[in-house]
Motif scaffolding. Structure first.
Motif, mmCIF file in Angstrom:
data_model
loop_
_atom_site.group_PDB
_atom_site.id
_atom_site.type_symbol
_atom_site.label_atom_id
_atom_site.label_comp_id
_atom_site.label_asym_id
_atom_site.label_seq_id
_atom_site.Cartn_x
_atom_site.Cartn_y
_atom_site.Cartn_z
ATOM 1 N N UNK A 97 33.515 47.971 34.003
ATOM 2 C CA UNK A 97 32.688 47.203 35.109
ATOM 3 C C UNK A 97 33.306 46.728 36.193
ATOM 4 N N UNK A 99 36.715 46.868 39.155
ATOM 5 C CA UNK A 99 37.370 47.848 39.886
ATOM 6 C C UNK A 99 38.870 47.774 39.264
ATOM 7 N N UNK B 189 34.586 37.526 29.554
ATOM 8 C CA UNK B 189 35.054 38.552 30.523
ATOM 9 C C UNK B 189 35.032 39.897 30.388
ATOM 10 N N UNK B 190 35.053 40.556 29.563
ATOM 11 C CA UNK B 190 34.988 41.877 29.181
ATOM 12 C C UNK B 190 33.809 42.432 28.650
ATOM 13 N N UNK B 193 29.841 41.211 29.767
ATOM 14 C CA UNK B 193 29.157 41.652 31.282
ATOM 15 C C UNK B 193 28.737 43.033 31.099
ATOM 16 N N UNK B 269 26.833 49.801 38.390
ATOM 17 C CA UNK B 269 28.127 50.304 38.379
ATOM 18 C C UNK B 269 29.173 50.033 39.217
ATOM 19 N N UNK B 272 30.818 45.748 41.397
ATOM 20 C CA UNK B 272 32.112 45.152 41.375
ATOM 21 C C UNK B 272 32.749 45.500 42.498
ATOM 22 N N UNK B 273 32.694 46.756 42.663
ATOM 23 C CA UNK B 273 33.473 47.529 43.579
ATOM 24 C C UNK B 273 32.936 46.816 44.960
ATOM 25 N N UNK B 276 34.432 43.501 45.583
ATOM 26 C CA UNK B 276 35.843 43.621 45.722
ATOM 27 C C UNK B 276 36.267 43.871 47.238
ATOM 28 N N UNK B 277 35.346 44.605 47.815
ATOM 29 C CA UNK B 277 35.583 44.958 49.376
ATOM 30 C C UNK B 277 35.270 43.947 50.307
#
Ligand SMILES: Nc1ncnc2c1ncn2[C@@H]1O[C@H](COP(=O)(O)OP(=O)(O)O)[C@@H](O)[C@H]1O
Ligand SMILES: [Mg+2]
Lengths: 248, 278
Positions: A97, A99, B189-190, B193, B269, B272-273, B276-277
């Motif tokens: 989940x 990056x 955290x892992x 989520x 999915x 998060x990416x 981050x961007x």
């Protein structure tokens, strides 16, 4: 602490799963900068051995020392010890989940309380070093197996571990991706990383290992320099095992 | 590399061949004809019994009717959202307790979970309506409906969350621990989520049930959409028209919830990416 104190030391370690005696009187030490390769048939207890070192598995009796100190049994102290030992799994276990960049920075920021910007910078350098710098903003599922495993190595390295455990890091990979992971590991070894590696990659073991350990049925049967072990295995079982993997 | 879009359906059913496709088409055709006929029959019956007469619909042109329904709708939404938040919090606590390694703790939690799942919502509503006031504590109509609805759903939410947690591969926890996270940190955290993302559709389905359960509000005379609809029905003596309109409103809300579920599941999915961007 003398220069002789091993980074990892196991003394008379025994472990049972119910009736199954998985680790039998294991004595093992890995000194700074050494690369110790463990080989042996499936089910011989290699993974279990690896996992007792950062206490993902508890032991029945005996002692495990890291830098001469016993592993704490629980809590923050145990977590802190684990943070000093990197672990690379057969199935990568990247956090799907997050990056790739987040995967690498999560623990440094959360556990070591590193500054986020700095952690990200270092993470990018590490990712570049293992050859996946341009994948930083993707999620793990978008990477190939080889890329994921290299990212997992970067994630472990970001904690500045004093030793790294590899449990069959290339066993889940397509053949054409094995080389890229082994190359990263070879570089690490050349830089002086202390490593304990479970693998069946004999070429890697020959080139990189300082010592090879042969395990069967939960016991260490043989231990020696790689050339010696591969050319003149002392025990019959090691001979038979080497024979069987050479045939493949 | 392309994203993995296969669903469980792809494992359960083969891609239909030409013959199967013909049958599917014929079946669909028959079903459509039947459905059209059914709708026609219902409308025809309503017509015959005079449900489309002006007097049953004219009040919908009045602003006050809509305001009255709107106030009810607002209460319904407030009850549903509050009950949803409470049930999630309770469900989360129950799930944590259920996964606790102390036998006493997880057994108590398991007991509460089975109890809330086994008892019908209506019984909880009557409890807060009739029994609870005997303690001398005064609750408003709002809480008399919100609390029982929340309690009745929390066991299901707890079990949904637990199934999500159990669906996260063991290696995730091990990787987190090996990086020096404590059990607690690795959970928040892992593991959680990921677990949460797995069960979003189930949670939304449970929210739909919460929304439907709020219609028990009339029992505790909390003026929700259903209650106000009932008032309109008796004022105008117009049952069918008002029920139809109210049903459409409930359907629209649930449709919205389902859309939300779909879009969350699809975004999960890549969320998060994207962050981050940014
Ligand atoms: N959690 C467990 N519970 C019971 N038995 C286990 C467990 N994990 C491993 N084993 C058993 O312990 C033995 C050693 O396993 P493992 O350490 O994974 O071997 P290897 O890594 O050499 O293939 C095997 O027989 C395996 O079936
Ligand atoms: Mg193994």
């Amino acid at each position: 602490m003398s220069a002789q104190t091993p980074v990892i030391e196991m003394r008379h370690v025994e472990k049972y799963y119910g009736d199954l005696h998985v680790l039998k009187d294991i004595n093992l030490s890995v000194t700074k900068g050494e690369v110790v390769v463990i080989i042996g048939p499936s089910g011989s207890g290699k993974s279990t051995l690896c996992r007792t070192i950062n206490r993902l598995e508890t032991i029945g009796s005996g002692e495990i020392l890291i830098d001469g100190e016993k592993i704490p049994e629980e809590g923050k102290k145990l977590a802190q010890l684990r943070s000093q030992i990197g672990m690379v799994f057969q199935s990568f276990n990247l956090f799907p989940h997050r990056t790739i960049l987040d995967n690498v920075t999560l623990a440094p920021v959360d556990v070591l309380k590193r500054n986020k910007k700095e952690a990200q910078q270092e993470a990018l350098e590490l990712l570049k070093r293992v050859g996946v710098g341009d994948q930083a903003n993707k999620v793990p599922a978008q990477l190939s197996g080889g890329q994921q495993q290299r990212a997992a190595i970067a994630r472990a390295l970001a904690m500045h571990p004093k030793a790294m455990l590899f449990d069959e890091p290339t066993s889940a990979l397509d053949p054409e991706m094995i080389g890229e992971v082994l190359n990263v590991m070879t570089e690490l070894a050349a830089e002086g990383m202390t490593m304990l590696v479970v693998t069946h990659e004999m070429n890697f073991a020959r080139r990189v290992a300082s010592r090879v350990i042969f395990m069967e049925d939960g016991a260490i049967l043989e231990e020696g320099a790689p050339e010696e072990f591969f050319e003149h295995p002392k025990t019959q079982r090691a001979q038979a095992f080497l024979q069987s993997i050479r045939e493949h | 590399m392309s994203k993995n879009n296969t669903s469980i359906r792809d494992f359960l059913y083969e891609e239909p061949g030409p013959k199967t496709r013909t049958w599917i088409r014929i079946g669909t055709g028959i079903a459509l004809v039947l459905l059209a006929w059914l709708i026609y029959a219902v409308i025809d019956r309503f017509n015959v019994t005079g449900q489309f007469r002006e007097k049953y619909w004219i009040f919908f042109t009045r602003w006050t009717t809509w305001r009255f329904l709107g106030e009810g709708l607002l209460t319904t939404l407030r009850v549903a959202v509050t009950a949803g938040a409470i049930t999630f919090a309770l469900g989360f606590l129950l799930m944590r307790a259920r996964l606790n390694r102390h036998t006493v703790i997880w057994r108590i939690s398991a007991g509460i979970i089975s109890f809330t799942r086994g008892v019908p919502t209506l019984l909880f509503v009557y409890f807060f309506f009739l029994v609870f006031p005997k303690t001398g504590i005064k609750l408003t109509g709002f809480w008399k409906i919100t609390l029982p609805v929340a309690i009745s759903a929390c066991g299901v939410v707890a079990e949904a969350l637990r199934s999500g947690v159990n669906a996260v591969p063991k290696g995730q926890r091990e990787a987190a621990l090996s990086l020096g996270m404590t059990e607690r940190r690795s959970f928040y955290r892992v593991i959680f989520p990921q677990a949460f993302r797995f069960v979003i559709p189930t949670l939304i389905a449970e929210m739909v049930i919460v929304l439907k359960d709020t219609t028990f509000a009339y029992i505790v005379s909390c003026a929700d959409l259903m209650q106000n609809a009932k008032v309109l029905i008796s004022n105008y003596d117009a049952l069918v028209s008002i029920y139809l309109v109210v049903a459409v409103i409930y359907i629209l809300i649930n449709y919205g919830l389902n859309k939300l579920s779909d879009s969350l599941a699809r975004r999960g999915g890549t969320m998060e990416s994207r962050r981050a961007k940014a």
